[in-house]
Design a protein around this motif. Sequence first.
Motif, PDB file in Angstrom:
ATOM      1  N   HIS A 134      28.131   3.718  21.001  1.00 23.71           N
ATOM      2  CA  HIS A 134      29.045   3.576  21.951  1.00 23.71           C
ATOM      3  C   HIS A 134      28.124   3.604  23.325  1.00 23.71           C
ATOM      4  CE1 HIS A 134      32.121   4.663  25.038  1.00 23.71           C
ATOM      5  NE2 HIS A 134      31.610   5.691  25.316  1.00 23.71           N
ATOM      6  N   HIS A 135      27.113   4.338  23.348  1.00 19.82           N
ATOM      7  CA  HIS A 135      26.410   4.070  24.534  1.00 19.82           C
ATOM      8  C   HIS A 135      25.728   2.872  24.767  1.00 19.82           C
ATOM      9  CE1 HIS A 135      26.560   7.995  27.018  1.00 19.82           C
ATOM     10  NE2 HIS A 135      26.781   8.651  25.715  1.00 19.82           N
ATOM     11  N   LYS A 136      24.994   2.318  23.421  1.00 17.73           N
ATOM     12  CA  LYS A 136      24.346   1.038  23.616  1.00 17.73           C
ATOM     13  C   LYS A 136      25.180  -0.112  23.696  1.00 17.73           C
ATOM     14  CE  LYS A 136      20.763   2.694  20.557  1.00 17.73           C
ATOM     15  NZ  LYS A 136      20.058   2.584  19.058  1.00 17.73           N
ATOM     16  N   GLU A 137      26.578  -0.136  23.292  1.00 14.93           N
ATOM     17  CA  GLU A 137      27.494  -1.241  23.041  1.00 14.93           C
ATOM     18  C   GLU A 137      28.838  -0.722  23.564  1.00 14.93           C
ATOM     19  OE1 GLU A 137      26.199  -4.040  22.473  1.00 14.93           O
ATOM     20  OE2 GLU A 137      24.262  -3.385  21.664  1.00 14.93           O
ATOM     21  N   SER A 138      28.882  -0.011  24.771  1.00 16.68           N
ATOM     22  CA  SER A 138      30.242   0.448  25.212  1.00 16.68           C
ATOM     23  C   SER A 138      30.982  -0.735  25.689  1.00 16.68           C
ATOM     24  CB  SER A 138      29.971   1.479  26.474  1.00 16.68           C
ATOM     25  OG  SER A 138      31.230   1.875  26.864  1.00 16.68           O
ATOM     26  N   GLY A 139      32.234  -0.707  25.123  1.00 20.50           N
ATOM     27  CA  GLY A 139      33.106  -1.532  25.645  1.00 20.50           C
ATOM     28  C   GLY A 139      33.030  -2.868  24.885  1.00 20.50           C
ATOM     29  N   THR A 140      32.203  -3.341  23.884  1.00 16.04           N
ATOM     30  CA  THR A 140      32.222  -4.351  23.190  1.00 16.04           C
ATOM     31  C   THR A 140      33.027  -4.323  22.002  1.00 16.04           C
ATOM     32  OG1 THR A 140      30.282  -3.597  21.933  1.00 16.04           O
ATOM     33  CG2 THR A 140      29.927  -4.896  24.187  1.00 16.04           C
ATOM     34  N   ASP A 141      32.962  -5.438  21.275  1.00 11.70           N
ATOM     35  CA  ASP A 141      34.058  -5.116  19.875  1.00 11.70           C
ATOM     36  C   ASP A 141      33.331  -4.083  18.813  1.00 11.70           C
ATOM     37  OD1 ASP A 141      35.775  -7.054  20.778  1.00 11.70           O
ATOM     38  OD2 ASP A 141      34.727  -8.638  20.084  1.00 11.70           O
ATOM     39  N   SER A 142      32.122  -4.057  18.606  1.00 11.02           N
ATOM     40  CA  SER A 142      31.503  -2.874  17.976  1.00 11.02           C
ATOM     41  C   SER A 142      31.502  -1.694  18.347  1.00 11.02           C
ATOM     42  CB  SER A 142      30.054  -3.526  17.618  1.00 11.02           C
ATOM     43  OG  SER A 142      29.037  -3.203  18.790  1.00 11.02           O
ATOM     44  N   ASP A 143      32.295  -1.039  19.358  1.00  6.90           N
ATOM     45  CA  ASP A 143      32.186   0.068  19.879  1.00  6.90           C
ATOM     46  C   ASP A 143      33.687   0.587  19.337  1.00  6.90           C
ATOM     47  OD1 ASP A 143      32.094   2.451  21.399  1.00  6.90           O
ATOM     48  OD2 ASP A 143      32.738   1.351  23.217  1.00  6.90           O
ATOM     49  N   ASN A 295      38.038  17.450  33.600  1.00  9.51           N
ATOM     50  CA  ASN A 295      37.553  16.853  34.771  1.00  9.51           C
ATOM     51  C   ASN A 295      37.138  15.527  34.137  1.00  9.51           C
ATOM     52  OD1 ASN A 295      38.325  16.014  37.366  1.00  9.51           O
ATOM     53  ND2 ASN A 295      36.202  16.776  38.054  1.00  9.51           N
ATOM     54  N   PHE A 296      37.196  15.182  32.878  1.00  6.01           N
ATOM     55  CA  PHE A 296      36.612  14.035  32.222  1.00  6.01           C
ATOM     56  C   PHE A 296      36.665  12.704  32.995  1.00  6.01           C
ATOM     57  CE2 PHE A 296      35.981  10.799  28.995  1.00  6.01           C
ATOM     58  CZ  PHE A 296      35.083  11.246  28.261  1.00  6.01           C
ATOM     59  N   GLY A 297      37.803  12.262  33.574  1.00  5.98           N
ATOM     60  CA  GLY A 297      37.850  11.063  34.298  1.00  5.98           C
ATOM     61  C   GLY A 297      37.213  11.028  35.556  1.00  5.98           C
ATOM     62  N   SER A 298      36.792  11.940  36.002  1.00 11.02           N
ATOM     63  CA  SER A 298      35.925  12.004  37.411  1.00 11.02           C
ATOM     64  C   SER A 298      34.380  12.173  37.003  1.00 11.02           C
ATOM     65  CB  SER A 298      36.347  13.283  38.168  1.00 11.02           C
ATOM     66  OG  SER A 298      35.587  13.200  39.512  1.00 11.02           O
ATOM     67  N   THR A 299      34.038  12.445  35.846  1.00 13.52           N
ATOM     68  CA  THR A 299      32.731  13.100  35.810  1.00 13.52           C
ATOM     69  C   THR A 299      31.910  12.060  34.532  1.00 13.52           C
ATOM     70  OG1 THR A 299      33.157  14.862  34.307  1.00 13.52           O
ATOM     71  CG2 THR A 299      32.825  15.213  36.643  1.00 13.52           C
ATOM     72  N   HIS A 300      32.795  11.565  33.647  1.00 16.64           N
ATOM     73  CA  HIS A 300      32.132  11.030  32.263  1.00 16.64           C
ATOM     74  C   HIS A 300      31.433   9.719  32.848  1.00 16.64           C
ATOM     75  CE1 HIS A 300      31.623  10.114  28.385  1.00 16.64           C
ATOM     76  NE2 HIS A 300      32.203   8.687  28.472  1.00 16.64           N
ATOM     77  N   SER A 301      31.936   8.804  33.933  1.00 19.98           N
ATOM     78  CA  SER A 301      31.197   7.896  34.331  1.00 19.98           C
ATOM     79  C   SER A 301      29.492   8.177  34.632  1.00 19.98           C
ATOM     80  CB  SER A 301      31.873   7.041  35.511  1.00 19.98           C
ATOM     81  OG  SER A 301      32.945   6.572  34.936  1.00 19.98           O
ATOM     82  N   ILE A 302      29.462   9.355  35.003  1.00 22.54           N
ATOM     83  CA  ILE A 302      28.112   9.816  35.337  1.00 22.54           C
ATOM     84  C   ILE A 302      27.321   9.845  34.294  1.00 22.54           C
ATOM     85  CG2 ILE A 302      26.662  11.722  36.601  1.00 22.54           C
ATOM     86  CD1 ILE A 302      29.232  12.345  37.946  1.00 22.54           C
ATOM     87  N   HIS A 303      27.759  10.275  33.170  1.00 23.43           N
ATOM     88  CA  HIS A 303      27.144  10.634  31.978  1.00 23.43           C
ATOM     89  C   HIS A 303      26.688   9.005  31.332  1.00 23.43           C
ATOM     90  CE1 HIS A 303      26.063  12.002  27.873  1.00 23.43           C
ATOM     91  NE2 HIS A 303      27.066  11.055  27.394  1.00 23.43           N
ATOM     92  N   HIS A 304      27.257   7.878  31.641  1.00 23.11           N
ATOM     93  CA  HIS A 304      26.846   6.572  31.253  1.00 23.11           C
ATOM     94  C   HIS A 304      25.452   6.260  32.030  1.00 23.11           C
ATOM     95  CE1 HIS A 304      29.771   4.884  28.227  1.00 23.11           C
ATOM     96  NE2 HIS A 304      30.491   6.049  28.744  1.00 23.11           N
TER      97      HIS A 304
END
Length: 355
Positions: A134-143, A295-304
């Motif tokens: 998921h981290h390598k190919e986030s948002g692509t068809d293989s995710d 608070n996932f919506g506010s902080t998860h982007s940081i994790h990416h």
Amino acid sequence: MKVLENAIEIDRLTTDQEKIDNVTRSITDHGNYLRKRYPILQYQNTLGASVMVFSLAGMIVTGGLYINGSIPAWGCILINALLTSFIHEIEHDLIHRLYFRKQPLAHNAMMFFCWLARPGMPSPWLRRNLHFHHHKESGTDSDVEAWITTSGSPWGLLRLLKLLDGFVFGFLNAVFAPGWRQKVRLLGKIIRLNTPFGLLYWGCWYVFLGYHLYAWLAPIMGTEAYTSAATLKLMNIVDSAVVILIAPNMIRQFCLFFISSNMHYYGDVAPRNAIQQTQVMNPWWLWPFQLFCFNFGSTHSIHHFVVRDPFYLRQMTAPYAHKVMAQAGVRFNDFGTYHRANRYCMDHSKTRSRG
């Protein structure tokens, strides 16, 4: 003309990569500053284990209070839903090996207890490879991980059902799969991913729903609901399991998947472009959902951008990280994702940014 378009695209991606590197470096440096300012943050293993023990003990205590009649069912459900959100964050950090990395016995023991507290999810060991991908190919068809949380699906009754009931989601995907071989393969995967705890978890949930639906409908249909002494004894156990463990996890999982599936972009994301993978979602009206997914919506982007920081440190770095991310072009509160089925969609006029 095609060569020129390719050159422009390469130049754009290079610029994005420079922005990504700058965001990653800036947040990492700020995390290092916080570790120096607050020495307790150096004890990462102890902090993770303490949150784990506190959450598990809290679930046991509230469960006991409910069984003794000291607190109502709704109180037990809400408290345990909050505690399981802590455990989910611990499990996510464990998947990235942020606790007891060099002590496999302690590390795997924590993974196992996380699984016990969230039995409706596949084992964290099975999920590790999916999450790394998921981290390598986030948002692509293989995710696959993003797809499992319903990212990319148009909003409607079917997507809502998938968010509410993960087992039904998997079963429906198998039923509507093309060809018998594909159906059998997907059904086999569902059984494998849910063995053993998930089968008990979902089985208990459906027994609960079936029994209480029968007890409710019987008088309406003009018949008497017959229940034997053995059935009543079994249902006392089932009802307690639902209140203490299953219903809290249903609430937590719905809130997490609802937030996660809408803050991740899916389907037209440039490969390995962290700026396009996620957005920050932090309006006030999402707090009922954010409460049960830490608070996932506010902080998860940081994790990416920075994987190495544990969940509690992301909360601390958020004010600074949001400014840096906004400057780099990460979107904030792009509610158009609801009607775009989570497509990134390059029309920036439909987004709102906040520093």
